[in-house]
Design a protein around this motif. Sequence first.
Motif, PDB file in Angstrom:
ATOM      1  N   PRO A  31      32.181  30.406 -41.990  1.00 35.74           N
ATOM      2  CA  PRO A  31      32.250  28.916 -42.542  1.00 35.74           C
ATOM      3  C   PRO A  31      31.564  28.302 -40.325  1.00 35.74           C
ATOM      4  O   PRO A  31      33.605  28.383 -40.410  1.00 35.74           O
ATOM      5  N   GLY A  32      31.005  27.100 -39.766  1.00 36.48           N
ATOM      6  CA  GLY A  32      30.923  27.363 -39.006  1.00 36.48           C
ATOM      7  C   GLY A  32      31.605  27.692 -37.647  1.00 36.48           C
ATOM      8  O   GLY A  32      31.557  27.592 -37.097  1.00 36.48           O
ATOM      9  N   GLU A  33      31.458  28.812 -37.579  1.00 41.00           N
ATOM     10  CA  GLU A  33      31.660  29.551 -36.630  1.00 41.00           C
ATOM     11  C   GLU A  33      30.139  30.618 -36.010  1.00 41.00           C
ATOM     12  O   GLU A  33      28.978  30.202 -36.849  1.00 41.00           O
ATOM     13  N   ILE A  34      29.807  30.326 -34.575  1.00 40.19           N
ATOM     14  CA  ILE A  34      29.179  30.566 -34.334  1.00 40.19           C
ATOM     15  C   ILE A  34      28.831  32.126 -33.447  1.00 40.19           C
ATOM     16  O   ILE A  34      30.033  31.798 -32.512  1.00 40.19           O
ATOM     17  N   VAL A  35      28.319  32.887 -33.304  1.00 39.19           N
ATOM     18  CA  VAL A  35      28.374  34.298 -33.243  1.00 39.19           C
ATOM     19  C   VAL A  35      26.907  35.203 -32.520  1.00 39.19           C
ATOM     20  O   VAL A  35      26.150  34.460 -32.497  1.00 39.19           O
ATOM     21  N   GLY A  36      27.213  35.473 -31.288  1.00 33.31           N
ATOM     22  CA  GLY A  36      26.681  35.943 -30.851  1.00 33.31           C
ATOM     23  C   GLY A  36      26.627  36.849 -30.245  1.00 33.31           C
ATOM     24  O   GLY A  36      27.161  38.336 -30.740  1.00 33.31           O
ATOM     25  N   LEU A  37      24.859  37.681 -30.521  1.00 35.21           N
ATOM     26  CA  LEU A  37      25.012  39.969 -30.556  1.00 35.21           C
ATOM     27  C   LEU A  37      24.423  39.782 -29.869  1.00 35.21           C
ATOM     28  O   LEU A  37      23.166  39.458 -29.420  1.00 35.21           O
ATOM     29  N   SER A 152      19.319  23.095 -44.108  1.00 36.59           N
ATOM     30  CA  SER A 152      20.890  23.238 -43.789  1.00 36.59           C
ATOM     31  C   SER A 152      21.665  25.239 -44.451  1.00 36.59           C
ATOM     32  O   SER A 152      22.916  24.265 -45.492  1.00 36.59           O
ATOM     33  N   PRO A 153      21.051  25.661 -44.290  1.00 32.26           N
ATOM     34  CA  PRO A 153      21.763  27.214 -45.545  1.00 32.26           C
ATOM     35  C   PRO A 153      23.293  27.241 -44.865  1.00 32.26           C
ATOM     36  O   PRO A 153      23.451  27.358 -43.450  1.00 32.26           O
ATOM     37  N   GLU A 175      22.896  21.665 -28.062  1.00 36.33           N
ATOM     38  CA  GLU A 175      23.511  20.892 -29.252  1.00 36.33           C
ATOM     39  C   GLU A 175      23.536  20.679 -30.678  1.00 36.33           C
ATOM     40  O   GLU A 175      24.622  20.421 -31.102  1.00 36.33           O
ATOM     41  N   VAL A 176      22.527  20.884 -30.962  1.00 38.61           N
ATOM     42  CA  VAL A 176      22.079  20.999 -32.327  1.00 38.61           C
ATOM     43  C   VAL A 176      22.552  22.040 -33.154  1.00 38.61           C
ATOM     44  O   VAL A 176      23.008  21.894 -34.579  1.00 38.61           O
ATOM     45  N   LEU A 177      23.011  23.441 -32.632  1.00 37.48           N
ATOM     46  CA  LEU A 177      23.453  24.309 -33.333  1.00 37.48           C
ATOM     47  C   LEU A 177      24.716  23.930 -33.277  1.00 37.48           C
ATOM     48  O   LEU A 177      26.251  23.898 -34.235  1.00 37.48           O
ATOM     49  N   GLY A 182      29.511  21.951 -36.601  1.00 36.42           N
ATOM     50  CA  GLY A 182      30.243  21.263 -36.943  1.00 36.42           C
ATOM     51  C   GLY A 182      30.239  21.637 -38.948  1.00 36.42           C
ATOM     52  O   GLY A 182      31.412  20.926 -38.877  1.00 36.42           O
ATOM     53  N   SER A 183      29.490  21.267 -39.077  1.00 37.81           N
ATOM     54  CA  SER A 183      29.020  20.861 -40.580  1.00 37.81           C
ATOM     55  C   SER A 183      29.219  21.947 -41.483  1.00 37.81           C
ATOM     56  O   SER A 183      29.284  22.030 -42.544  1.00 37.81           O
TER      57      SER A 183
END
Length: 247
Positions: A31-37, A152-153, A175-177, A182-183
Amino acid sequence: MATPAALHVDELTVHYGRRAAVLDLSLELEPGEIVGLLGPNGAGKSTSLMAIAGGILPTKGSITVAGHRLEDEPLEAKSRIGFADQPPSLYEFFTVKEQLAFIGDVRGTNDPEAHERLLARLGLASIGERMCRELSFGMRQRVGLAAALVASPPVVLLDETLNGLDPRAAVQAREVLKEAAGSGQAVLMSTHLLGIAERLCDRIIIMDQGRVRLDVRGSELESLVSEGVGALERLYLDTVANPDEQD
């Protein structure tokens, strides 16, 4: 009890005839992780995202979304995913607001005020009453992003969704991502935009020929970014040019 991973993929394989588009893909997002593929055209990125979203039946492997196995609980798993495919699947004769309201109704989270705020954050406040079929490419990309985020999935899948955005729109989308992460939402995004991957992602996965070739995170990614412009590009080119060295 420990919080389950937002997304767990184990040995995902997808064949098109005799060709393996994705081969033994395993990954986990917290949760909260942003991963680039990342990866060249035909690397298996879009196929991977479509299979995770439940749009393609895998040849083998398992997918678990927020504790729900896609194979055993397809509705529960899919309801916890927001997916912006490429090009974005929009209802052409819906207005932008109607598009978001429809998704909110389906997910049981319809909140017009929240939709207005999301559109404003993405620079779309002035086009809420326009039909989706009237939108430019960049606007469609942003509406696709809004549609993926609106309920908010726990897991957000983005297939080249930041492509084609002007510089201001790209900043707004990043910024939105970051706020979504962050949520607690986990984001898996395919992209060819290495600069955005550097600035936005907590982790970068490079795919080639259907396989994961490199998974860069933590201090290794921080060191890479600190090297400055071109470091990720060099790593990327070295990885996809010499895949056997990464096995």
